[in-house]
Design an enzyme around this catalytic site. Sequence first.
Site, short mmCIF file in Angstrom:
data_model
loop_
_atom_site.label_atom_id
_atom_site.label_comp_id
_atom_site.label_asym_id
_atom_site.label_seq_id
_atom_site.Cartn_x
_atom_site.Cartn_y
_atom_site.Cartn_z
N CYS A 41 -44.19 -43.46 92.95
CA CYS A 41 -44.60 -44.82 93.28
C CYS A 41 -45.99 -44.95 93.89
O CYS A 41 -46.74 -45.83 93.47
CB CYS A 41 -43.53 -45.51 94.13
SG CYS A 41 -42.60 -44.45 95.24
N ARG A 48 -39.21 -31.93 95.03
CA ARG A 48 -38.54 -32.24 96.30
C ARG A 48 -37.88 -30.98 96.81
O ARG A 48 -37.10 -30.36 96.09
CB ARG A 48 -37.48 -33.33 96.09
CG ARG A 48 -38.06 -34.63 95.63
CD ARG A 48 -36.99 -35.67 95.41
NE ARG A 48 -37.61 -36.87 94.85
CZ ARG A 48 -36.94 -37.95 94.45
NH1 ARG A 48 -35.62 -37.97 94.58
NH2 ARG A 48 -37.56 -38.98 93.96
N GLN A 81 -38.85 -37.59 86.31
CA GLN A 81 -38.19 -38.89 86.25
C GLN A 81 -38.74 -39.72 85.10
O GLN A 81 -39.94 -39.70 84.85
CB GLN A 81 -38.43 -39.65 87.56
CG GLN A 81 -37.81 -38.97 88.77
CD GLN A 81 -38.12 -39.74 90.03
OE1 GLN A 81 -39.26 -39.92 90.40
NE2 GLN A 81 -37.07 -40.22 90.69
N ASP A 104 -39.61 -42.66 85.03
CA ASP A 104 -39.83 -43.63 86.09
C ASP A 104 -40.60 -44.84 85.59
O ASP A 104 -41.27 -44.76 84.56
CB ASP A 104 -40.65 -42.93 87.19
CG ASP A 104 -40.34 -43.47 88.56
OD1 ASP A 104 -39.63 -44.48 88.67
OD2 ASP A 104 -40.82 -42.87 89.55
N HIS A 149 -42.58 -48.58 87.41
CA HIS A 149 -42.78 -49.48 88.53
C HIS A 149 -43.21 -50.82 87.97
O HIS A 149 -44.20 -50.90 87.25
CB HIS A 149 -43.80 -48.89 89.51
CG HIS A 149 -43.30 -47.60 90.09
ND1 HIS A 149 -43.59 -46.38 89.52
CD2 HIS A 149 -42.45 -47.36 91.11
CE1 HIS A 149 -42.95 -45.44 90.20
NE2 HIS A 149 -42.25 -46.00 91.17
N LYS A 168 -30.89 -50.78 96.39
CA LYS A 168 -30.95 -50.34 95.00
C LYS A 168 -29.62 -50.53 94.29
O LYS A 168 -28.58 -50.70 94.93
CB LYS A 168 -31.34 -48.86 94.94
CG LYS A 168 -30.40 -47.96 95.73
CD LYS A 168 -30.82 -46.50 95.65
CE LYS A 168 -29.84 -45.62 96.41
NZ LYS A 168 -30.09 -44.20 96.23
N HIS A 195 -38.83 -50.28 91.50
CA HIS A 195 -38.81 -48.89 91.01
C HIS A 195 -37.59 -48.81 90.11
O HIS A 195 -36.53 -49.28 90.50
CB HIS A 195 -38.57 -47.87 92.11
CG HIS A 195 -39.45 -47.97 93.30
ND1 HIS A 195 -40.26 -46.93 93.69
CD2 HIS A 195 -39.64 -48.96 94.19
CE1 HIS A 195 -40.90 -47.28 94.78
NE2 HIS A 195 -40.54 -48.50 95.12
#
Length: 645
Positions: A338, A367, A385, A387, A389, A469, A515
């Site tokens: 992000c 991570r 991911q 991902d 945004h 979320k 997200h």
Amino acid sequence: MSAVARVTLPDGKVLEVPKNSTCADVAMQIGPGLARAAVGCVWNGELTSMEQRIHGDGRIAIITKKSEDYLRVVRHSAAHLLAAAVRELFPKAQLGFGPPTDEGFYYDFVVEEPFTPDDLAAIEKRMRELAKKGLPFERQEMDAADATAELKRLGYDLKAEYMAELVQAGEVISFYKNGDVFSDMCRGPHVKGFGSIPAFKIMSASGAYWRGDATGIPMQRIHGTAFFSQEELDLHLERIEEAKKRDHRKLGPALDLFSFHDVAPGFPFWHKGGMIVWREIENFVRGELEQRGYQEIRTPLVMTDELWRKSGHYDNYRENMYFVEKDDRSFAVKPMNCPGACIIYGSELHSYRDLPLRLGEFGFVHRYELSGVLHGLFRARGFTQDDAHVYCTPEQIEAEVLDCLDMLNVVYKAFGFSEIKQFLSTRPEKRMGEEALWDRAEAALTGALRAADIDYGLNAGDGAFYGPKIDNYLTDSLGRMWQCGTIQLDFQMPERFDLTYVGQDGNRHRPVMIHRAILGSMERFIGVLVENTAGKLPVWLAPVQAILLPITDKQIPYAETVAKRMTEAGLRVEVDRRGDKIGAKIRDAHGRKIPYQLVVGAKEAEADTVSVRPRDGEDRGAQPVGQVTEEIVERYAQKAHSPIQ
RNA sequence: GCUGCCGUAGCUCAGUGGUAGAGCACCUCCUUGGUAAGGAGGAGGUCACGGGUUCAAGUCCCGUCGGCAGCUCCA
């Protein structure tokens, strides 16, 4: 204060009963038949006995032998039976908690030495002997003083500690005894006796701590399971065996998809097969992104600490981050995508006409995870991911969340998953931002879920530190649920990065950020796919879609011509050139779970055919090369996941 | 990370203080065989790593690394 309590029944009816009534009184009020059949009840979601006193309003469900919850009663009783056996064999063992679980039950013990496999066998044997004796459960309520004395007599120091808390909370203390063999402080309910547990088995032992506190008293936990019948127990054991066979940590390396090595704990190495699966998935998702008006971006893996301070990750997520030092500066390896997306958003001026701006990224994040929680592709330290945004106005939130939910459905369906379950996660204890923003964010997500007519569950307190979320779980062929996609609202990050857009009024406004990930992580999703299909990936994902198996060396040239034609048609094809007999080649191709096994001998070479052995079916006999090619191409294009017969 | 168990050939595993083993896979040769393992031979090891005990360690002890299970379900 009113003297009556309002008790809601499972069908929604409300009964009024005098306070301090027992659950048994309630059952009697519903009907004497039910009262006779009752073996226990669920009060406000917690399993308890018929003697449970009702102090205020709540929900009740009476359990009979026909209730689903009765299995929990059986398992709880099995836990007592386990503890009884342990106490007989290890008289000094002190008891902790022993609840039923979704899979069975466990009981925690303080013992000098960990249990060995031989101990477990002896314990199970003793359990069977005790079960044979029947030994009815007998409930006995005590006041605090008597209970203290009883616990002291039994040597249950930990339970005494817990009892003090219960007394403080105004609970009635009860014991359940089985003859003079065993006694335990317990809320109940229980089956009639040790003889009323139809089928049980000790599964394993492991370490645990008193009340889950890793700095506290170490204990040994024995896991077991119990069922209404031996058949159900056997079925359960078979399911466990089946899951073991499907374990992606075994299948992945065996199918040449990926591997793990000591030099990089928690980080998968992707082999050629795995990369083919990966690329197919990525391209498919990319196609969806294009359809839905996303722009694809890529942000750096390593960015300065300043960025992560600004984003709040430094304060809220540091323990999970990797850091590198260079030029006397500290950089972090990105744990999330992000902030990078925010940098791109902030790098130019945006008009309200640009919104919603959807930035997608297949972002590789790192991570740090505690070594004990690593689990193949399911829990890795480096993963990618899918991902995105989405920057939008508050008014656009609902439509954007709805589009994400729609994309989830479309994508999951393409992989053969139809059962999806949503959970709304609300504000956690460790969080940023004002309560009003949280109120608004939670309301927005709830609104979208309602608009989509989704029957969602609630995970209170499980939200991210920057916003609430919606987590999406899919159910696989063994009935297991996997968390994959997530849709998270964020009012914090735009604030922190001072992101704006110019509105119709010519003034600057703050966009909202969503997200969202559909598959979640490419790695984890591939792991789920492998387990769901037991390695039998559908044609569109299979690293090798068809293999040519020549009967003798003489057919190798023909096999290669066929392979070439199929490759030109866009398929992934191999030729088995080894000197083995046809039986061995088939066996090997089958082991590799290749969808189409195509046998070619002299007859086929003569007639321009291949003998088709589909992965899931019987030998079809010779079919024209063109026809078979077309079939595979069509399956590929349609992303079909039905069995290949 | 913590507790327990485990680490021997690419894989699955045997080896309980005295010369490093098997099956499968791999390579070579023979066989060219029509639908789930043809035959023979060969190669392959720092017994995870480091230290210790011992005349002698894959084996016993300590540490490290890695793997597996559990560590959320609250009488």
